[in-house]
Design an enzyme around this catalytic site. Structure first.
Site, PDB file in Angstrom:
ATOM      1  N   GLY A  34      19.412 -21.702  49.276  1.00 48.31           N
ATOM      2  CA  GLY A  34      17.956 -21.553  48.521  1.00 48.31           C
ATOM      3  C   GLY A  34      17.936 -20.626  47.514  1.00 48.31           C
ATOM      4  CD  GLU A 193      -3.278 -16.766  40.701  1.00 49.25           C
ATOM      5  OE1 GLU A 193      -3.360 -15.403  40.604  1.00 49.25           O
ATOM      6  OE2 GLU A 193      -2.441 -17.510  40.739  1.00 49.25           O
ATOM      7  CB  ALA A 338       7.029 -13.532  45.898  1.00 49.03           C
TER       8      ALA A 338
HETATM    9  C1  FAD Z   1       2.075 -22.708  43.446  1.00 49.55           C
HETATM   10  C2  FAD Z   1       2.502 -21.474  44.178  1.00 49.55           C
HETATM   11  C3  FAD Z   1       1.982 -20.231  43.812  1.00 49.55           C
HETATM   12  C4  FAD Z   1       2.219 -18.790  44.507  1.00 49.55           C
HETATM   13  N1  FAD Z   1       1.861 -18.025  44.043  1.00 49.55           N
HETATM   14  C5  FAD Z   1       2.292 -16.836  44.769  1.00 49.55           C
HETATM   15  C6  FAD Z   1       1.770 -15.298  44.275  1.00 49.55           C
HETATM   16  O1  FAD Z   1       0.985 -15.283  43.480  1.00 49.55           O
HETATM   17  N2  FAD Z   1       2.209 -14.194  44.768  1.00 49.55           N
HETATM   18  C7  FAD Z   1       3.264 -14.355  45.841  1.00 49.55           C
HETATM   19  O2  FAD Z   1       3.718 -13.490  46.431  1.00 49.55           O
HETATM   20  N3  FAD Z   1       3.652 -15.453  46.404  1.00 49.55           N
HETATM   21  C8  FAD Z   1       3.130 -16.838  45.752  1.00 49.55           C
HETATM   22  N4  FAD Z   1       3.680 -17.845  46.180  1.00 49.55           N
HETATM   23  C9  FAD Z   1       4.459 -17.935  47.336  1.00 49.55           C
HETATM   24  C10 FAD Z   1       5.881 -17.817  47.082  1.00 49.55           C
HETATM   25  O3  FAD Z   1       6.312 -18.289  45.786  1.00 49.55           O
HETATM   26  C11 FAD Z   1       6.920 -18.127  48.082  1.00 49.55           C
HETATM   27  O4  FAD Z   1       6.346 -17.112  49.223  1.00 49.55           O
HETATM   28  C12 FAD Z   1       8.304 -17.652  47.822  1.00 49.55           C
HETATM   29  O5  FAD Z   1       8.709 -18.724  46.872  1.00 49.55           O
HETATM   30  C13 FAD Z   1       9.158 -17.705  48.945  1.00 49.55           C
HETATM   31  O6  FAD Z   1      10.442 -17.406  48.707  1.00 49.55           O
HETATM   32  P1  FAD Z   1      11.587 -18.245  49.627  1.00 49.55           P
HETATM   33  O7  FAD Z   1      12.925 -17.617  49.069  1.00 49.55           O
HETATM   34  O8  FAD Z   1      11.294 -18.164  50.995  1.00 49.55           O
HETATM   35  O9  FAD Z   1      11.425 -19.607  49.150  1.00 49.55           O
HETATM   36  P2  FAD Z   1      11.614 -20.387  47.728  1.00 49.55           P
HETATM   37  O10 FAD Z   1      11.162 -19.511  46.447  1.00 49.55           O
HETATM   38  O11 FAD Z   1      10.456 -21.595  47.656  1.00 49.55           O
HETATM   39  O12 FAD Z   1      13.124 -21.127  47.544  1.00 49.55           O
HETATM   40  C14 FAD Z   1      13.495 -22.192  48.270  1.00 49.55           C
HETATM   41  C15 FAD Z   1      14.596 -22.636  47.653  1.00 49.55           C
HETATM   42  O13 FAD Z   1      15.323 -23.428  48.515  1.00 49.55           O
HETATM   43  C16 FAD Z   1      15.711 -24.772  48.042  1.00 49.55           C
HETATM   44  N5  FAD Z   1      15.675 -25.714  48.722  1.00 49.55           N
HETATM   45  C17 FAD Z   1      14.893 -26.033  49.850  1.00 49.55           C
HETATM   46  N6  FAD Z   1      15.455 -26.895  50.481  1.00 49.55           N
HETATM   47  C18 FAD Z   1      16.674 -27.162  50.138  1.00 49.55           C
HETATM   48  C19 FAD Z   1      17.533 -28.251  50.615  1.00 49.55           C
HETATM   49  N7  FAD Z   1      17.557 -28.978  51.589  1.00 49.55           N
HETATM   50  N8  FAD Z   1      18.859 -28.284  49.962  1.00 49.55           N
HETATM   51  C20 FAD Z   1      19.145 -27.583  48.694  1.00 49.55           C
HETATM   52  N9  FAD Z   1      18.121 -26.494  48.413  1.00 49.55           N
HETATM   53  C21 FAD Z   1      16.935 -26.492  49.079  1.00 49.55           C
HETATM   54  C22 FAD Z   1      14.546 -25.117  47.053  1.00 49.55           C
HETATM   55  O14 FAD Z   1      14.979 -25.938  45.929  1.00 49.55           O
HETATM   56  C23 FAD Z   1      14.262 -23.616  46.516  1.00 49.55           C
HETATM   57  O15 FAD Z   1      14.936 -23.310  45.307  1.00 49.55           O
HETATM   58  C24 FAD Z   1       3.201 -19.078  45.477  1.00 49.55           C
HETATM   59  C25 FAD Z   1       3.733 -20.528  45.822  1.00 49.55           C
HETATM   60  C26 FAD Z   1       3.374 -21.595  45.189  1.00 49.55           C
HETATM   61  C27 FAD Z   1       3.856 -22.743  45.545  1.00 49.55           C
END
Ligand code: FAD
Length: 436
Positions: A34, A193, A338
């Site tokens: 990820g 938003e 995030a």
């Molecule tokens: C529309 C939206 C608005 C948001 N607004 C906010 C905000 O204003 N403030 C805030 O703090 N948070 C916000 N969030 C939440 C925040 O984006 C997430 O909490 C954060 O991205 C989590 O980080 P992560 O690294 O766990 O996962 P992610 O950032 O989602 O990254 C996961 C990665 O894993 C990869 N992946 C998944 N499954 C597979 C697989 N099987 N094979 C290969 N790759 C894979 C994906 O492609 C992705 O790149 C928002 C989320 C969304 C959807």
């Protein structure tokens, strides 16, 4: 004549020297799955560690999800909120990237299964993120729009603009009004938003593009099943957010639980039907489906229950972070946001380095930086370290925080230029319908 043979190497030394020159011992390999907020930060945090880092993702880019709603509402182009992973980590010498779909993990063999064969690891960091939670509502899954990736945001943009094009050609008043009714479900930050930005796109910009349409036919509704918006914020800010949305012509309705939609009608629990061709679902998130298939213990929202050190029970070499991880602080689960993912990434990288030095891992401690939500032009609410701010000051804070967090100078610059242009000229540059 004396035969003098000069040995090329002292005999004793040549006996000790093996035929093949030994290679330096291979360094432990950390595989990170990820390239979102958590995975990317973990890779960066390990840049000086004596390990090889291999980052896997199905996309070749890192996406800044908090600004996705601006792509959906024609304010920004996708490439302004995303950046290729290889470009971001180009200078990191212990780093490699592979664009693959991860399909499972063999914990006994210490291999990640991918659509391009297995990838062995010594340490594994799972940062798989989350996906839209439709709570099993199939009609909404089929006919509604989620907002998680670039393709979702473009689908919403194409559909909304397409509805306006179809409405111009629609002679029947009722059908035209259904085309111009936009339902956003979920009163969290994404729903708030999205609804605010959608209403502004229509009232400030599209109204000029479609002078023959009657603006009174347009409705933007924000439906929330509970009695409040932005639940974790104090009451004063929650009320300010609702008032601002009303001022921006968003109809906010509480106690409105959506049950079904079919692309022309939205049905609420209790039987009420709203004729609407658009339903945007911002009412739930859960861990990606893959986490449930890994055979690890999961908790609420399908997130993997981790130890306080972010490790998986019985697999201390495996860490789970971000949206995919379930951990409580003060009796409450850490939110899928995030800052949690970023801080967990830092902590997991530190614990891997500690293990390499033979030191025990440290428990993760979350420091809440506060929360922000913007409600369109000049309006936002912010709650930071117990201080609540609303209006213009909160909006400027929101702008600064998001510009700082965007990755890449080019993205920062282009987003700033876009925002300034839209602000002064009441425009939205990205109004192309690229597919319907
Ligand atoms: C529309 C939206 C608005 C948001 N607004 C906010 C905000 O204003 N403030 C805030 O703090 N948070 C916000 N969030 C939440 C925040 O984006 C997430 O909490 C954060 O991205 C989590 O980080 P992560 O690294 O766990 O996962 P992610 O950032 O989602 O990254 C996961 C990665 O894993 C990869 N992946 C998944 N499954 C597979 C697989 N099987 N094979 C290969 N790759 C894979 C994906 O492609 C992705 O790149 C928002 C989320 C969304 C959807």
């Amino acid at each position: 004549m004396t035969d003098i043979t000069i040995p090329t190497q002292p005999e004793a030394l040549s006996r000790r020297q093996p035929a093949v020159v030994p290679q330096p011992a291979a360094r432990p390999r950390v595989v990170i799955v990820g390239a979102g907020f958590g995975g990317l930060r973990a890779a960066r945090a390990l840049r000086k560690a004596p390990v090889d880092v291999v980052l896997l993702d199905r996309h070749n880019y890192h996406l800044f999800q908090p600004l996705l709603y601006q792509v959906a509402t024609a304010g920004l182009e996708p490439e302004q909120i995303a950046r290729p992973v290889r470009a971001i980590l180009r200078g990191q010498t212990n780093f490699a990237f592979r664009m693959v779909e991860v399909t499972g993990v063999d914990f006994a063999a210490r291999e990640v299964a991918t659509d391009n064969g297995p990838v062995p690891y010594d340490y594994l960091v799972l940062a798989l993120g989350g996906e839209t939670n439709y709570f099993g509502l199939e009609g909404i899954m089929r006919s509604g729009f989620g907002l998680k990736g670039v393709s979702d945001a473009l689908a919403i943009r194409n559909h909304v603009l397409g509805c306006f094009e179809r409405a111009v050609l629609e002679p029947d008043g009722e059908r035209r009004r259904a085309l111009l009714t936009f339902v956003v479900v979920g009163g969290g930050p994404t729903g708030v938003e999205m609804a605010g930005a959608l209403s502004e796109l229509i009232r400030l910009v599209l109204v000029k593009d479609y002078p023959r349409l009657n603006i009174k036919d347009v409705r933007v509704l924000l439906l929330e099943a509970t009695d409040r918006l932005l639940a974790p914020m104090p009451e004063r800010l929650r009320e300010a957010a609702a008032e601002t949305l009303w001022r921006k012509h968003v109809e906010v309705r509480f106690g409105a639980a959506v049950e079904d939609c079919d692309g022309a009608r939205v049905r609420l629990k209790g039987g009420e039907v709203i004729p609407a061709h658009t339903l945007i679902w911002a009412a739930g998130a859960k861990a990606v489906a893959l986490t449930a298939k890994l055979g690890l213990p999961t908790a609420r929202q399908g997130r993997v229950a981790v130890t306080p050190t972010l490790q998986v029970p019985d697999h201390p070499e495996v860490y789970v972070i971000g949206d995919a991880a379930y951990l409580e602080a003060g009796g409450e689960p850490l939110p899928m946001m995030a800052p949690v993912a970023l801080q967990m990434a830092q902590a997991a990288a530190r614990n891997i380095s500690r293990r390499l030095r033979g030191e025990p891992p440290l428990a993760f401690q979350y420091r809440d930086p506060g929360s922000l939500a913007t409600i369109g032009r000049n309006a936002a609410v912010a709650y930071i370290h117990g201080i609540g701010v609303k209006g213009f000051v909160a909006w400027v804070t929101w702008l600064i925080v998001h510009i700082i967090q965007l990755i890449g100078f080019r993205n920062k610059l282009f987003v700033l230029i876009n925002w300034a242009w839209d602000y002064f000229f009441y425009e939205r540059a990205a109004r192309l319908i690229t597919k319907e």
